[in-house]
Design a protein around this motif. Structure first.
Motif, PDB file in Angstrom:
ATOM      1  N   PRO A 113      53.216  50.464  -8.315  1.00 31.58           N
ATOM      2  CA  PRO A 113      51.955  51.182  -8.158  1.00 31.58           C
ATOM      3  C   PRO A 113      50.759  50.275  -7.891  1.00 31.58           C
ATOM      4  N   ASP A 114      50.885  48.981  -8.264  1.00 33.40           N
ATOM      5  CA  ASP A 114      49.771  48.045  -8.110  1.00 33.40           C
ATOM      6  C   ASP A 114      50.305  46.615  -8.191  1.00 33.40           C
ATOM      7  N   SER A 115      49.400  45.644  -8.164  1.00 36.28           N
ATOM      8  CA  SER A 115      49.802  44.234  -8.147  1.00 36.28           C
ATOM      9  C   SER A 115      49.833  43.584  -9.525  1.00 36.28           C
ATOM     10  N   GLU A 116      49.597  44.347 -10.563  1.00 37.45           N
ATOM     11  CA  GLU A 116      49.518  43.783 -11.911  1.00 37.45           C
ATOM     12  C   GLU A 116      50.867  43.308 -12.421  1.00 37.45           C
ATOM     13  N   THR A 117      50.898  42.114 -12.994  1.00 39.13           N
ATOM     14  CA  THR A 117      52.096  41.608 -13.641  1.00 39.13           C
ATOM     15  C   THR A 117      52.425  42.541 -14.811  1.00 39.13           C
ATOM     16  N   GLY A 118      53.669  42.940 -14.903  1.00 44.11           N
ATOM     17  CA  GLY A 118      54.095  43.840 -15.965  1.00 44.11           C
ATOM     18  C   GLY A 118      54.131  45.301 -15.563  1.00 44.11           C
ATOM     19  N   SER A 119      53.577  45.652 -14.396  1.00 41.04           N
ATOM     20  CA  SER A 119      53.659  47.042 -13.938  1.00 41.04           C
ATOM     21  C   SER A 119      55.118  47.414 -13.726  1.00 41.04           C
ATOM     22  N   ALA A 120      55.497  48.581 -14.197  1.00 40.69           N
ATOM     23  CA  ALA A 120      56.888  49.021 -14.090  1.00 40.69           C
ATOM     24  C   ALA A 120      57.216  49.453 -12.661  1.00 40.69           C
ATOM     25  N   VAL A 121      58.442  49.130 -12.250  1.00 39.81           N
ATOM     26  CA  VAL A 121      58.971  49.665 -10.994  1.00 39.81           C
ATOM     27  C   VAL A 121      59.236  51.146 -11.244  1.00 39.81           C
ATOM     28  N   GLU A 122      58.768  51.981 -10.334  1.00 34.12           N
ATOM     29  CA  GLU A 122      58.910  53.422 -10.520  1.00 34.12           C
ATOM     30  C   GLU A 122      59.399  54.071  -9.232  1.00 34.12           C
TER      31      GLU A 122
END
Length: 139
Positions: A113-122
């Motif tokens: 959803p975004d470039s943030e480290t830790g964002s879940a693959v969805e």
């Protein structure tokens, strides 16, 4: 003719955000998430097992768990590590060596959803959104 993916070990890099896929631990249900590239890329790599007919099983090399979302999950569902495997369809996009990873039942695509480290693959709906495209680098 599109390029196909052979069974092997790969590091998955998201095309839009340039983050790699990471599974931080082996607990059942831990989200597959975005990480930055590091010297430990091989620990974050996945084994891709070609099941034939464009279907694959994806297992995390470091954690020995499988990427899974379960059956008939909607857009927005999180890809997690599970002890049991699930099959996916991996197809090359209109750009060479860039791929989509889709569920076999609903046809939803892995994405960030975004470039943030830790964002879940969805799971996401669009096969043309580059946030849902992946580069598979042989590890």
């Amino acid at each position: 003719m599109p390029n196909t993916v052979s069974s092997g070990t790969y590091v998955l890099t998201n095309v839009r955000y340039n983050n790699i896929v990471n599974l931080p631990d082996s607990s059942d249900g831990t989200p597959v998430s975005a990480s930055i590239k590091s010297g430990k890329d091989l620990d974050k790599a996945g084994y891709f097992f070609d099941q034939g007919n464009g279907r694959y099983i994806i297992q995390n090399k470091g954690q020995k768990t499988y990427a899974s979302v379960g059956n008939r999950q909607p857009v927005g569902a999180t890809v997690v590590g599970r002890p049991g495997s699930q099959q996916y369809v991996i197809e090359e996009t209109r750009e060479q060596y860039k791929y989509t990873i889709a569920t076999t039942d609903t046809g939803h695509y892995w994405g960030l959803p975004d470039s943030e480290t830790g964002s879940a693959v969805e799971l996401r709906a669009s096969p043309t959104d580059k946030g849902n495209w992946w580069i598979l680098t042989s590890a």
